[in-house]
Scaffold this active site. Sequence first.
Site, PDB file in Angstrom:
ATOM      1  N   HIS A 146     -22.183  17.935   4.552  1.00  0.00           N
ATOM      2  CA  HIS A 146     -22.326  18.678   5.826  1.00  0.00           C
ATOM      3  C   HIS A 146     -21.381  19.866   5.797  1.00  0.00           C
ATOM      4  CE1 HIS A 146     -23.726  15.447   8.984  1.00  0.00           C
ATOM      5  NE2 HIS A 146     -24.747  16.016   8.389  1.00  0.00           N
ATOM      6  N   HIS A 159     -36.723  12.453   9.222  1.00  0.00           N
ATOM      7  CA  HIS A 159     -35.611  13.304   9.698  1.00  0.00           C
ATOM      8  C   HIS A 159     -35.701  14.672   9.036  1.00  0.00           C
ATOM      9  CE1 HIS A 159     -31.709  14.472  10.999  1.00  0.00           C
ATOM     10  NE2 HIS A 159     -30.986  13.945  10.032  1.00  0.00           N
ATOM     11  N   GLU A 171     -33.189  16.917   8.590  1.00  0.00           N
ATOM     12  CA  GLU A 171     -31.999  17.439   7.914  1.00  0.00           C
ATOM     13  C   GLU A 171     -32.249  17.540   6.405  1.00  0.00           C
ATOM     14  OE1 GLU A 171     -28.388  15.514   9.184  1.00  0.00           O
ATOM     15  OE2 GLU A 171     -27.197  17.277   8.658  1.00  0.00           O
ATOM     16  N   ASP A 225     -30.808  17.150   3.621  1.00  0.00           N
ATOM     17  CA  ASP A 225     -30.499  16.166   2.576  1.00  0.00           C
ATOM     18  C   ASP A 225     -31.661  15.181   2.400  1.00  0.00           C
ATOM     19  OD1 ASP A 225     -29.644  15.437   5.177  1.00  0.00           O
ATOM     20  OD2 ASP A 225     -28.365  13.847   4.418  1.00  0.00           O
ATOM     21  N   HIS A 277     -29.669  10.646  14.358  1.00  0.00           N
ATOM     22  CA  HIS A 277     -28.677  11.395  15.105  1.00  0.00           C
ATOM     23  C   HIS A 277     -29.119  12.823  15.434  1.00  0.00           C
ATOM     24  CE1 HIS A 277     -26.839  13.715  11.535  1.00  0.00           C
ATOM     25  NE2 HIS A 277     -27.907  13.116  11.079  1.00  0.00           N
ATOM     26  N   ASP A 320     -30.972   7.859   8.401  1.00  0.00           N
ATOM     27  CA  ASP A 320     -29.505   7.904   8.351  1.00  0.00           C
ATOM     28  C   ASP A 320     -28.839   6.640   8.917  1.00  0.00           C
ATOM     29  OD1 ASP A 320     -28.938  10.386   7.145  1.00  0.00           O
ATOM     30  OD2 ASP A 320     -29.285  11.446   9.018  1.00  0.00           O
ATOM     31  N   TYR A 364     -18.994   6.288   7.827  1.00  0.00           N
ATOM     32  CA  TYR A 364     -20.232   6.993   8.173  1.00  0.00           C
ATOM     33  C   TYR A 364     -20.460   6.942   9.688  1.00  0.00           C
ATOM     34  CZ  TYR A 364     -25.040   8.582   7.559  1.00  0.00           C
ATOM     35  OH  TYR A 364     -26.205   9.308   7.612  1.00  0.00           O
ATOM     36  N   HIS A 405     -29.126   6.728   2.864  1.00  0.00           N
ATOM     37  CA  HIS A 405     -27.909   6.931   2.067  1.00  0.00           C
ATOM     38  C   HIS A 405     -27.328   5.567   1.697  1.00  0.00           C
ATOM     39  CE1 HIS A 405     -27.646  11.210   2.990  1.00  0.00           C
ATOM     40  NE2 HIS A 405     -27.723  10.955   4.276  1.00  0.00           N
TER      41      HIS A 405
HETATM   42 FE1  FEO Z   1     -28.859  13.546   9.165  1.00  0.00          FE
HETATM   43 FE2  FEO Z   1     -28.503  12.282   5.992  1.00  0.00          FE
HETATM   44  O1  FEO Z   1     -28.953  13.559   7.278  1.00  0.00           O
END
Ligand code: FEO
Length: 401
Positions: free
Chosen positions: A24, A80, A82, A84, A149, A168, A196, A229
């Site tokens: 991030h 999601h 994002e 990643d 999130h 996530d 996390y 993750h």
């Molecule tokens: Fe909210 Fe692993 O990205």
Amino acid sequence: MKPVEVVKNVYWVGVVDWNIRNFHGYTYTTKRGTTYNAYLIIDEKIALVDTVYGPFSDELIKNIKTLIEPEKIDYIITNHVETDHSGALSEIVKLSKNAKIVGTAKCKEGLSRYYYDLSLDEKFQIVKTGDRISLGKKTLQFIEAPMIHWPDSMFTYVPEDKLLLPNDAFGQHYATSERFDDEVNQYELMEEAKKYYANILIPFSSIIAKKIDQLISSGIEINMIAPSHGIIWRKEPKKIIDAYIKWANNYELKNKVLIVYETMWGATEKMAKAILEGVKDNGVEVKLYDITVSDRTEIITELLDAKGLIVGSSTHDNNILPTIAGFLDFVKGLKIKNRYGAAFGSYGWSGESVKIVEEILRLSGIEIIVPSISIKYMPSEEDIKLCYTFGENFVKKILAG
Ligand code: FEO
């Protein structure tokens, strides 16, 4: 790393990012690296659940190709936006020309602002909580999870396998050669899961508590949780669900105090160490951090179960020092609840730092429980005693409840 079968015909096809140390941007230090987990479900129809961070697109595609030709993918589930997790989307779409991209309405909106090359109006299928897609023997069931999130966040559930793919949520930045919870060091695993939660999910705690309540009361059965993750919770999915219930509801809060400070010529540091003695001598666990040499991600992790946060800064240019300012700004964003705070610091002539620290702590939702303490230039023996008493008074207030 090669694909791993998670349950029959569901494969981990993600990548392990061993060397990432800042995630991030520079908001999160990842001393144990991370993984970007993507899952391929092979049935009469084929679904890819999430992709990986863009620079690893080739590795994802290579993994998929060991199992099927990517053109055979029918659905790309985007839990999601994002990057990643969506970073390889454009590359996958080039190979899986007929695949539908599936996600929430907010996901479509987000992807359209990240990937201008995707023809989302043609390709995107919006789903809501309760919607299902049949793949043949297996079903994909969708559960919207806004603000866990991001606004677009969603969980995918495979009822036939009692498998939850929550992106996530329940994840960890933890690069390992193993894929499952029963294969790794439990201390490391829970440390990374806690870190996390503390650094990414604290601001959404009330939403998380409610979502877990909803999941439990819906009667959904979960045999396995495969997040995006870290490791997959195969043996003890309940372990991480229970931990989230505790963290989200502050059930683990204890009489523990963190002292975080920045000092120019050592005066504020002397104050910090005297305050520490006052806290410790009253039987409460205390940890001390010079923010200029400490890892903020680790401190925020400690804050997850600490009731007290005492922050110190010398006054500099009528302000607080810059590194502690960055720390406090991060704390403010956490919107943390049920914490107690206080401020201290040295000064030469104007002495604004303690008021500024107090104000930021208040804006962070932290209750100031003792008046700040401010010392001119270097603390005298008398001043050191005052700092000790300040620490004592802080602890007594916490212990009094
Ligand atoms: Fe909210 Fe692993 O990205």
